[in-house]
Design a protein around this motif. Sequence first.
Motif, PDB file in Angstrom:
ATOM      1  N   LYS A 131      -5.428  -7.974 -17.240  1.00  0.00           N
ATOM      2  CA  LYS A 131      -4.336  -7.730 -17.816  1.00  0.00           C
ATOM      3  C   LYS A 131      -3.214  -7.360 -16.559  1.00  0.00           C
ATOM      4  O   LYS A 131      -1.865  -7.783 -16.905  1.00  0.00           O
ATOM      5  CB  LYS A 131      -3.748  -7.414 -19.138  1.00  0.00           C
ATOM      6  N   VAL A 132      -3.886  -6.023 -16.677  1.00  0.00           N
ATOM      7  CA  VAL A 132      -2.704  -4.604 -15.737  1.00  0.00           C
ATOM      8  C   VAL A 132      -2.182  -5.319 -13.844  1.00  0.00           C
ATOM      9  O   VAL A 132      -1.674  -5.887 -14.053  1.00  0.00           O
ATOM     10  CB  VAL A 132      -3.769  -3.848 -15.484  1.00  0.00           C
ATOM     11  N   ASP A 133      -3.517  -6.426 -13.740  1.00  0.00           N
ATOM     12  CA  ASP A 133      -3.436  -7.001 -12.676  1.00  0.00           C
ATOM     13  C   ASP A 133      -2.086  -8.527 -12.588  1.00  0.00           C
ATOM     14  O   ASP A 133      -1.500  -8.898 -11.735  1.00  0.00           O
ATOM     15  CB  ASP A 133      -4.501  -7.370 -12.255  1.00  0.00           C
ATOM     16  N   ALA A 134      -2.891  -9.112 -13.771  1.00  0.00           N
ATOM     17  CA  ALA A 134      -1.259  -9.643 -14.140  1.00  0.00           C
ATOM     18  C   ALA A 134      -0.152  -9.464 -14.055  1.00  0.00           C
ATOM     19  O   ALA A 134       0.802 -11.105 -13.545  1.00  0.00           O
ATOM     20  CB  ALA A 134      -1.596 -10.668 -15.279  1.00  0.00           C
ATOM     21  N   VAL A 135       0.080  -8.256 -14.747  1.00  0.00           N
ATOM     22  CA  VAL A 135       1.547  -8.207 -14.715  1.00  0.00           C
ATOM     23  C   VAL A 135       1.965  -6.940 -13.375  1.00  0.00           C
ATOM     24  O   VAL A 135       3.555  -6.295 -13.903  1.00  0.00           O
ATOM     25  CB  VAL A 135       1.937  -8.005 -16.630  1.00  0.00           C
ATOM     26  N   THR A 136       0.978  -6.923 -12.845  1.00  0.00           N
ATOM     27  CA  THR A 136       1.692  -6.082 -11.549  1.00  0.00           C
ATOM     28  C   THR A 136       2.459  -7.175 -10.546  1.00  0.00           C
ATOM     29  O   THR A 136       1.437  -8.119 -10.159  1.00  0.00           O
ATOM     30  CB  THR A 136       0.766  -5.818 -11.206  1.00  0.00           C
ATOM     31  N   LEU A 137       3.421  -7.058 -10.609  1.00  0.00           N
ATOM     32  CA  LEU A 137       3.941  -7.796  -9.976  1.00  0.00           C
ATOM     33  C   LEU A 137       4.748  -7.073  -8.489  1.00  0.00           C
ATOM     34  O   LEU A 137       6.048  -6.820  -8.713  1.00  0.00           O
ATOM     35  CB  LEU A 137       4.345  -9.090 -10.099  1.00  0.00           C
ATOM     36  N   GLY A 138       4.869  -6.821  -7.202  1.00  0.00           N
ATOM     37  CA  GLY A 138       5.787  -6.068  -6.031  1.00  0.00           C
ATOM     38  C   GLY A 138       5.608  -7.111  -5.474  1.00  0.00           C
ATOM     39  O   GLY A 138       5.201  -8.191  -5.155  1.00  0.00           O
ATOM     40  N   LEU A 139       6.837  -6.459  -4.099  1.00  0.00           N
ATOM     41  CA  LEU A 139       6.669  -6.871  -3.342  1.00  0.00           C
ATOM     42  C   LEU A 139       5.447  -7.177  -2.124  1.00  0.00           C
ATOM     43  O   LEU A 139       5.359  -8.544  -1.110  1.00  0.00           O
ATOM     44  CB  LEU A 139       7.965  -6.366  -2.100  1.00  0.00           C
ATOM     45  N   GLU A 140       4.523  -6.442  -1.958  1.00  0.00           N
ATOM     46  CA  GLU A 140       3.537  -6.479  -2.096  1.00  0.00           C
ATOM     47  C   GLU A 140       2.560  -7.846  -2.041  1.00  0.00           C
ATOM     48  O   GLU A 140       1.443  -7.959  -1.489  1.00  0.00           O
ATOM     49  CB  GLU A 140       2.648  -4.617  -1.523  1.00  0.00           C
ATOM     50  N   HIS A 141       2.792  -8.222  -3.426  1.00  0.00           N
ATOM     51  CA  HIS A 141       1.709  -9.043  -3.567  1.00  0.00           C
ATOM     52  C   HIS A 141       2.298 -10.717  -3.283  1.00  0.00           C
ATOM     53  O   HIS A 141       2.107 -11.668  -2.515  1.00  0.00           O
ATOM     54  CB  HIS A 141       2.074  -9.600  -5.224  1.00  0.00           C
ATOM     55  N   ILE A 142       4.126 -10.464  -2.898  1.00  0.00           N
ATOM     56  CA  ILE A 142       4.433 -11.532  -2.220  1.00  0.00           C
ATOM     57  C   ILE A 142       3.835 -11.365  -1.367  1.00  0.00           C
ATOM     58  O   ILE A 142       3.832 -13.206  -0.433  1.00  0.00           O
ATOM     59  CB  ILE A 142       5.794 -12.176  -2.601  1.00  0.00           C
ATOM     60  N   VAL A 143       3.799 -10.514   0.058  1.00  0.00           N
ATOM     61  CA  VAL A 143       3.422 -10.680   0.866  1.00  0.00           C
ATOM     62  C   VAL A 143       1.813 -10.790   1.252  1.00  0.00           C
ATOM     63  O   VAL A 143       1.647 -11.367   2.495  1.00  0.00           O
ATOM     64  CB  VAL A 143       4.287  -9.023   1.919  1.00  0.00           C
TER      65      VAL A 143
END
Length: 1547
Positions: free
Chosen positions: A513-525
């Motif tokens: 769940k923590v991974d699922a709701v963690t979204l930053g610029l690094e995830h887009i890159v």
Amino acid sequence: MADALNICKMSFQKVESLAGKELMNEENVAFVYLHKLLTLDYRARFVTVNKKSFTSEMGGIAGENEEFDDFLNPENESSKSKKDEKTPIHPMDVQMAVFHCADSFLRQNIMTKLSSCQYALPLLVPSPTSADTELPLWTFRQIKKSWKSVGGLSTSLPVCQVKAPMVFFCRLGSVSTSKSQLLNSVINPKHNTFFHRDCPGSSRSCLFMEGLVEISWYCPAGNTDDLFNECIAFCNLRGDAVEHNKQNGFLSEQATVIVVLMQNMELNEKARELLQTLYKDSSKYLICVISDLQKGPLKMGNGNNIKIGLRDRNQAELQEELIAAISMCLQKCNSSPTFSLEESSKLAKRCGFVVDEDSEDCQEGKTGALDVMQLLKGDDISQIKAKLLPCQGKLWHDWTRNNKRRYRLYGDVEQTKSKIEQEMKSIRNQQRESSLDLINPVSKNLNVKHVTKQRYFLRWLGVYLDISFLHDLSEVTQQYYKQLSDVHFLKQKREITDDYRKKQEELETLSEKVDAVTLGLEHIVREMGQIYEAWAECPDKMRPEVSILPALAADLLISGHPLELMDGDAAHVPLTWIESVLDKVTERLGDPRVFVLSVLGLQSSGKSTMLNAMFGLQFAVSAGRCTRGAFMQLIRVKEEVKEELKFDYLLVIDTEGLQSLQLVGKQSALTHDNELATFVTGLADMTLINIFGENPAEMKDIIQIVVQAFLRMKKVKLTPSCMFVHQNVTDISAGEKNMEGRRQLQKQLDEMTCLAATEEVCSAEYFTDVIKFNIQTDVHYFAQLWEGNPPMAPPNPRYSENIENLKQAILAAAAEKKCLTLSELKVRIEDLWTAVLNEDFVFSFKNTLEIAAYRKLEVMYGNWTWALREDMLFIHNKLQNLVENGKLEAIEQKLIHDEIKGTFCAVKNKMETFFNEDKDAEILSQWKARTEQRIKDVYDSLTEATARKMTELIKTKATCKKLDEKKTQYENELFNSSKELASRLKDKAMNERSLKQEFDSMWEKWLSDLKAEMPPIEDVHVEQEVMNILKTAFESRTIYSNKDSGLYKNIQKKREYSEYVTVKKGRFGILYHSLDTKDHDSIRELVQEIVREAEEIIKSKPVDKTGYSDAYTQEIVKYVKMRVSEFKSKKFTLKNDFTVDLSLYICDIAVRKFTELHKVFREANDPVIYLGKKKEEFFSIFKKQCEGATATTVFADFVCNKLKPSILQSVYDQTAIDAAGEMRANFPAFNGNRSNLEVHILQDLAEDENFERFITYIENPKKHFSDFIETKIEEQMLEGRNPRILEILKNAVKMKQPIVFAAIQKATQETKQNKGDVNEWLEKFSLELEREMKFTRQDLVGAQYQEITDTDFFGEVMNKTLQSVFKDMTNSFDHLSSVRMDMFRQRPEDILKNQLCGCWVQCPFCAAICTNTIEGHDEKHSVPFHRPEGLNGWSWYKTNNLAVDICTSLITSDAAIVLDEETSVPYSRYWEAGPQYACWSITPDASEQAYWKWFVCWFQKDLEKYYDKTFKGQGKIPIAWRNITKENALESLQYSNVRRKQYAITM
């Protein structure tokens, strides 16, 4: 902003000098301020303080005549002060000047650092150049505030999102009490949050403070001694509130409580009017603090107003009362209204203030970010990543798991590997089908020409992503850590209960769940990277919007954004993506040298904070989102210090904490930590080992991991350095304690080194045995980060000092390092990660940079040896001419050394230059001594070989001396006889027919006399002679029987040798099983070796000079018998029939060669045959004499005819060397190292598709190597409309022509000076040519030419005649048929074979040939293209199934090497199988290895028929192999070759 974060000269200044007098000029005070602020040193605000000594202020001792009244006169002092004193720069003027001059991004960084230093932040900023006032809302966007109410939950929000009551401080008129100081006592009594008049450096003259509004937030820690129970914003208006109506109105409207400071109750009209307005506003609470008012009881006046008197009050009491008053007001109004920075911007615009976010670039960036965020709305927040970023979720994790499985194979290895690779391809197909709905708008906003717009977009996107996911992330994170605490509690009981298992499962769910709701610029890159990697497998189908992604990421990295190096969620490095990004960075920056600094430490030990403070970076540091994986960030080195540092960029790698809590339940933490530590220590030039606190157990854990990583680096010859950073030390000033701490650390390091050395199977007792390390200089102790308790505590200035000292030490160490270029670093990343994926890092590590450097050395080695070989060939020709001219009767190696000395010295100089000045001199140095010795060995070997050949030639010359003298005698007699006949017929009128009859009559009579005097040399029946010798060596019946059967002729190509062996008995007298494929291969290799060696012996015999001798055959037979007797095997012995058949086979070769050579000998030495070939030449001379030619002309013709064969031989000798040199220089296969030659051989085989040639290559690689060179020489030199060899021959003729003419000219001049005769002329002439060709004065002994007296005329005739000879010779080379291959004493292909031979050791598994250029090299054997073992006919143990497994796959599997019936060794530890295995370096290869897979599929039936075995059962060919085309196979060769060349170029 970029300039502020560069490494410049100031980075080298010592901490003490940063506030020193020499820096405090107006030019650099701003940079000193920035430098200290970016390292979180809150003393940055005091950099302008001039620390003058007391004596300097006194200005000397007062004079004796000074009057006491003057001393007391204040006017004198004030006038003197005004005259002498220079107005100091106000500290806040420095801060605001920097703020005004900074771009919006540096401003943002400054504000973030000011907030971290617990300083007030500019909220309303009057412009120094206009009447505008600015609300710099943008600068607050990166600031976050965290607080905790008593008994409540922690809250962390971006400061722009914080809604809190605001307390507004202002003053009316001049006040004796400092408002800012009073405010500090309320918000943070121990820290000067707001600058005030009593702060260091303060002065009355201040340029930028009037009308400035500053803001700070009080954040409670959740303790009972908090000053306030909630987050409160405090604003401070600088200057008189009456004079700043706009600011006052803006703040009054939003304030919950207004604190007004006055001197007394007597106010001017404007002040009174303003106060009255505030007094009557029932929605606000007014607190009037009056300096001249006496203390009174704290009570609320009419409405919401309070008065507080300051007269005769102590500070503590006043602070308590003011805090109580504010708290009372806030409680009464229930803390409303609330103030929000975000919402205040609207009011600011209505008030006429400028909002910085209204700029065009900022708004465009914001719009772009909002467009992206629009895509994230509408779905459940936990599903957003799965929907819009699908490539990095399950698909990527499955791909990485499969990729790791490729290095841990099992069962049918190639089948398993093929299945895994198909699954990986399937995943990539699914990734390619993923939508680009999110990535396209992001790419569009990043791909703009205006860099500022791009940066605004990135910052806005980061802001909105934080805001959108903040609440859910905070909630789930708190649940996660609570659950984690419960799991740890249960784990300590050391019982695996059902409750524990349940909690563990719940923890895993929460982690997801923590991974699922963690979204930053690094995830887009990261998603961009995965999309690119998926499409990179189909480059021809890649869409433009995908191909641009690496360039966008490169721009981000260059502009200072961190780039994910290792994906923290999948614990994997996306190599294709990283390499492509770094390629683009290299395109943009050139290929800069990079110093890599990495950090390792436990989770939440302050690694990122330390790096951010040290270099002003942007690594994430918030407690809820620790660094995952590894991120890298580039820092530019300014030109002013590049020469000192010797690198262009600093690459900082921040890593995930070791023993990370997030890994609980996910994977083996120890394996992950070891992989991470190994990877980043190998990658870095220096690694910072960060230890937090003084817990010995934690220190032990991290030291064990780190020491093991460094030990691995030592074993693979990487030499990183390290420094230990011991953070949060309670008393770093205690020297004795530090000494004890260092001693304990040294002890632990040594203990861990011993343990790690045992595990890694190597010898190391002390840490200093592993890495260069000084316990006194490489250990740094850090003070606590905070000066007090967060969240209101400022950073500890001592921490900043420690940061600065560490930075100095790092840069000083970096200046001594030889750094990699960025392209080399890219290669190192691939090497390290590929090795990390394997279970055995050390034996899997392939240092591509080192390999490339070695390959480059191989090419240079080839050039150096060719220079020696080429010169020795010329020397050989010169010495051979000297021997044949009788000028050299004995040879000493000193003579040859003297001849080649110049070239050898030149080669040594080139070697020295290469090893000292090449860009990779540091890597190459390890091979310098050995290479120098190898070159010396080649030099000695060539010298010895030439001396040996000359000795043999001298012996041969002596043996043939009588024959040679006879030939010369008969030639001269013929000349004299024809001359006499011509004299008799000179005056008779005769036609050519009559002349011919007379000449033939004389010729026949002369031949008749010659035959009577010297019988012709008999022809030898070599075959019969050889059979006679074989009959004496072996039983006659066996010889004739085997000869008649003819079976011996196939001995070199046989598949099985069962009829030639006797199987031995094993244990208990039981016979071994029948021979396996490897046994047959060993016999075949023996046959091939003996045949090659025997052919060399045959080739060395001078049969063409001395004729056939039985001794030659006897030597060969004796050698064969000796070599066979030396062969040993545990399982069998070789029968006598083997030796007989092998002798017959080799003797057949000898018979053919000796017969051919003996024929040459007869034709050259039998006078009748020899002179019969010269009949036409003698008739031509005779005819000229009869036609009245002068004696000079006739003799010149005779001499030229004698000289012509020697000139021709010299031309062929030169051509052989030139043709070989040209092929080596211009033909791609021959102009590199052995690896390059191997690629071209394989390409040639694939293009020809001839199974027989493939089999020759596999079973007899030396023969195929020889055939390939011969074929290519033939194609390049002897084929085509105008064969190249003709042009080379013509050039050689041109080269020899001036040599001969120069000899004529010199002989003529010297003979004339000496007044000599023709004899002297001939002596001089032959002396000049004695090194160039065979010609001596003795060749003319007996020829009559006494009547020639004019040597000048003779020289002219010789010149003219030889011009005709050279012209005819040149014209004769008009067609390939005119080339006499028998004239080459050394053929071009033989020269090339000797030059290119290299190493011939075969892989013990697949029999591929080592491609090392240097024969007898010290390094382990290696080959770029291993192949399926079945290609050699090898099958699975006790089956008829050909093996398809490739050794580079087998070594990553659980398969075993069967050495015999009782012994086996795991492939993964192949080096333990014996010396023949241990001398090989075989590393895992995850590439497609298409070439040999294509071959197996294409020639499957041929292979099965040839070996009489099948590709079935365990040898079944994987289905995927059948999809490989010949084009794929050739591309795999090209790819390998191109990569090696690229590495060599970068090297």
